[in-house]
Design a protein around this motif. Structure first.
Motif, short mmCIF file in Angstrom:
data_model
loop_
_atom_site.label_atom_id
_atom_site.label_comp_id
_atom_site.label_asym_id
_atom_site.label_seq_id
_atom_site.Cartn_x
_atom_site.Cartn_y
_atom_site.Cartn_z
N LEU A 1 16.19 8.93 8.34
CA LEU A 1 16.35 9.22 9.77
C LEU A 1 16.87 7.99 10.51
N MET A 2 16.38 6.82 10.19
CA MET A 2 16.83 5.60 10.86
C MET A 2 18.29 5.30 10.49
N GLN A 3 18.70 5.57 9.25
CA GLN A 3 20.09 5.36 8.87
C GLN A 3 21.01 6.28 9.67
N ARG A 4 20.62 7.53 9.78
CA ARG A 4 21.43 8.48 10.59
C ARG A 4 21.49 8.04 12.04
N TRP A 5 20.37 7.58 12.55
CA TRP A 5 20.30 7.16 13.95
C TRP A 5 21.27 5.99 14.20
N HIS A 6 21.28 5.03 13.32
CA HIS A 6 22.15 3.86 13.50
C HIS A 6 23.62 4.19 13.28
N ARG A 7 23.92 5.25 12.56
CA ARG A 7 25.31 5.67 12.38
C ARG A 7 25.86 6.36 13.62
N LEU A 8 24.97 6.85 14.47
CA LEU A 8 25.43 7.52 15.71
C LEU A 8 25.97 6.49 16.68
N GLN A 9 26.93 6.94 17.49
CA GLN A 9 27.45 6.07 18.54
C GLN A 9 26.37 5.90 19.61
N GLN A 10 26.52 4.85 20.38
CA GLN A 10 25.51 4.57 21.40
C GLN A 10 25.44 5.70 22.43
N ARG A 11 26.57 6.27 22.76
CA ARG A 11 26.60 7.40 23.71
C ARG A 11 25.82 8.60 23.15
N GLU A 12 25.98 8.89 21.87
CA GLU A 12 25.26 10.00 21.24
C GLU A 12 23.76 9.72 21.19
N GLN A 13 23.40 8.46 20.94
CA GLN A 13 21.98 8.10 20.94
C GLN A 13 21.36 8.34 22.31
N ARG A 14 22.08 7.94 23.37
CA ARG A 14 21.56 8.15 24.74
C ARG A 14 21.43 9.65 25.05
N MET A 15 22.42 10.42 24.62
CA MET A 15 22.36 11.86 24.86
C MET A 15 21.15 12.48 24.15
N LEU A 16 20.89 12.04 22.92
CA LEU A 16 19.73 12.56 22.19
C LEU A 16 18.42 12.11 22.84
N GLN A 17 18.39 10.90 23.36
CA GLN A 17 17.19 10.42 24.05
C GLN A 17 16.93 11.23 25.32
N VAL A 18 17.98 11.50 26.08
CA VAL A 18 17.85 12.32 27.30
C VAL A 18 17.42 13.73 26.93
N LEU A 19 18.01 14.26 25.86
CA LEU A 19 17.63 15.60 25.40
C LEU A 19 16.15 15.62 24.99
N ALA A 20 15.71 14.58 24.31
CA ALA A 20 14.31 14.51 23.90
C ALA A 20 13.38 14.48 25.12
#
Length: 183
Positions: free
Chosen positions: A26-45
């Motif tokens: 899960l951490m490997q997948r998370w770090h492969r995501l772009q920063q914009r996608e990470q923020r979108m997933l955080q907002v979604l969460a």
């Protein structure tokens, strides 16, 4: 506390390799995501957490509060009707003691029939028992029942027994037994 640790520790030891593996993936997948996608997933969460809390906790609690408030209001209304009816019965008793117009035993049945038709009360059964009459009503308005009892007491009719129960309709009672007798 040690007992819990003794029980949980072996389970945790067996689960650690599995969870560590999935956590690393899960951490490997998370770090492969772009920063914009990470923020979108955080907002979604955050939105999903708020939605779950609102839908599964807040809404059921609010519905229960509203139900409890409506039941309280219904009970308060019923209490006020009963208190008002009790006051009318007490007033009828005190006025009955001052009045001298009492009914004879042979007049009670006719008076009850007349009074019931005036108050739009349907008597389902009248059964004589010794010197008394036992009346049964399927459903009657509580206010009409109080007026009936008050007028009977005013005319010197003794109420020996009254067995009434509430129904699902507000202000409506079922009278299983009203036992009256002339004095």
């Amino acid at each position: 506390m040690k007992l819990i640790d003794n029980v949980v520790a072996p389970i945790r030891a067996k689960m650690h390799p599995l969870t560590a593996k999935y956590h690393a993936q899960l951490m490997q997948r998370w770090h492969r995501l772009q920063q914009r996608e990470q923020r979108m997933l955080q907002v979604l969460a955050v939105f999903m957490t708020i939605f779950i809390l609102w839908f599964f906790i807040w809404m059921p609690l609010q519905a229960r509060v509203e139900l409890a408030e409506s039941r309280l209001q219904s009970q308060q209304t019923s209490y006020q009707r009963v208190a008002m009816g009790a006051a009318q019965v007490e007033a009828a008793r005190s006025s009955q003691q001052r009045q001298q117009t009492t009914l004879a035993a042979n007049q009670v049945s006719g008076f009850i029939n007349t009074l019931a038709s005036e108050l739009n009360i349907e008597i389902s059964r009248v059964q004589p028992q010794q010197e008394s009459l036992i009346l049964t009503f399927n459903e009657v308005e509580f206010d009409a029942l109080v007026v009936l009892v008050a007028r009977l007491v005013e005319r010197g009719v003794m109420i020996e027994n009254l067995d009434a129960s509430e129904t699902n309709d507000i202000g409506i009672v079922r009278v299983r037994r009203l036992q009256v007798r002339a004095r």
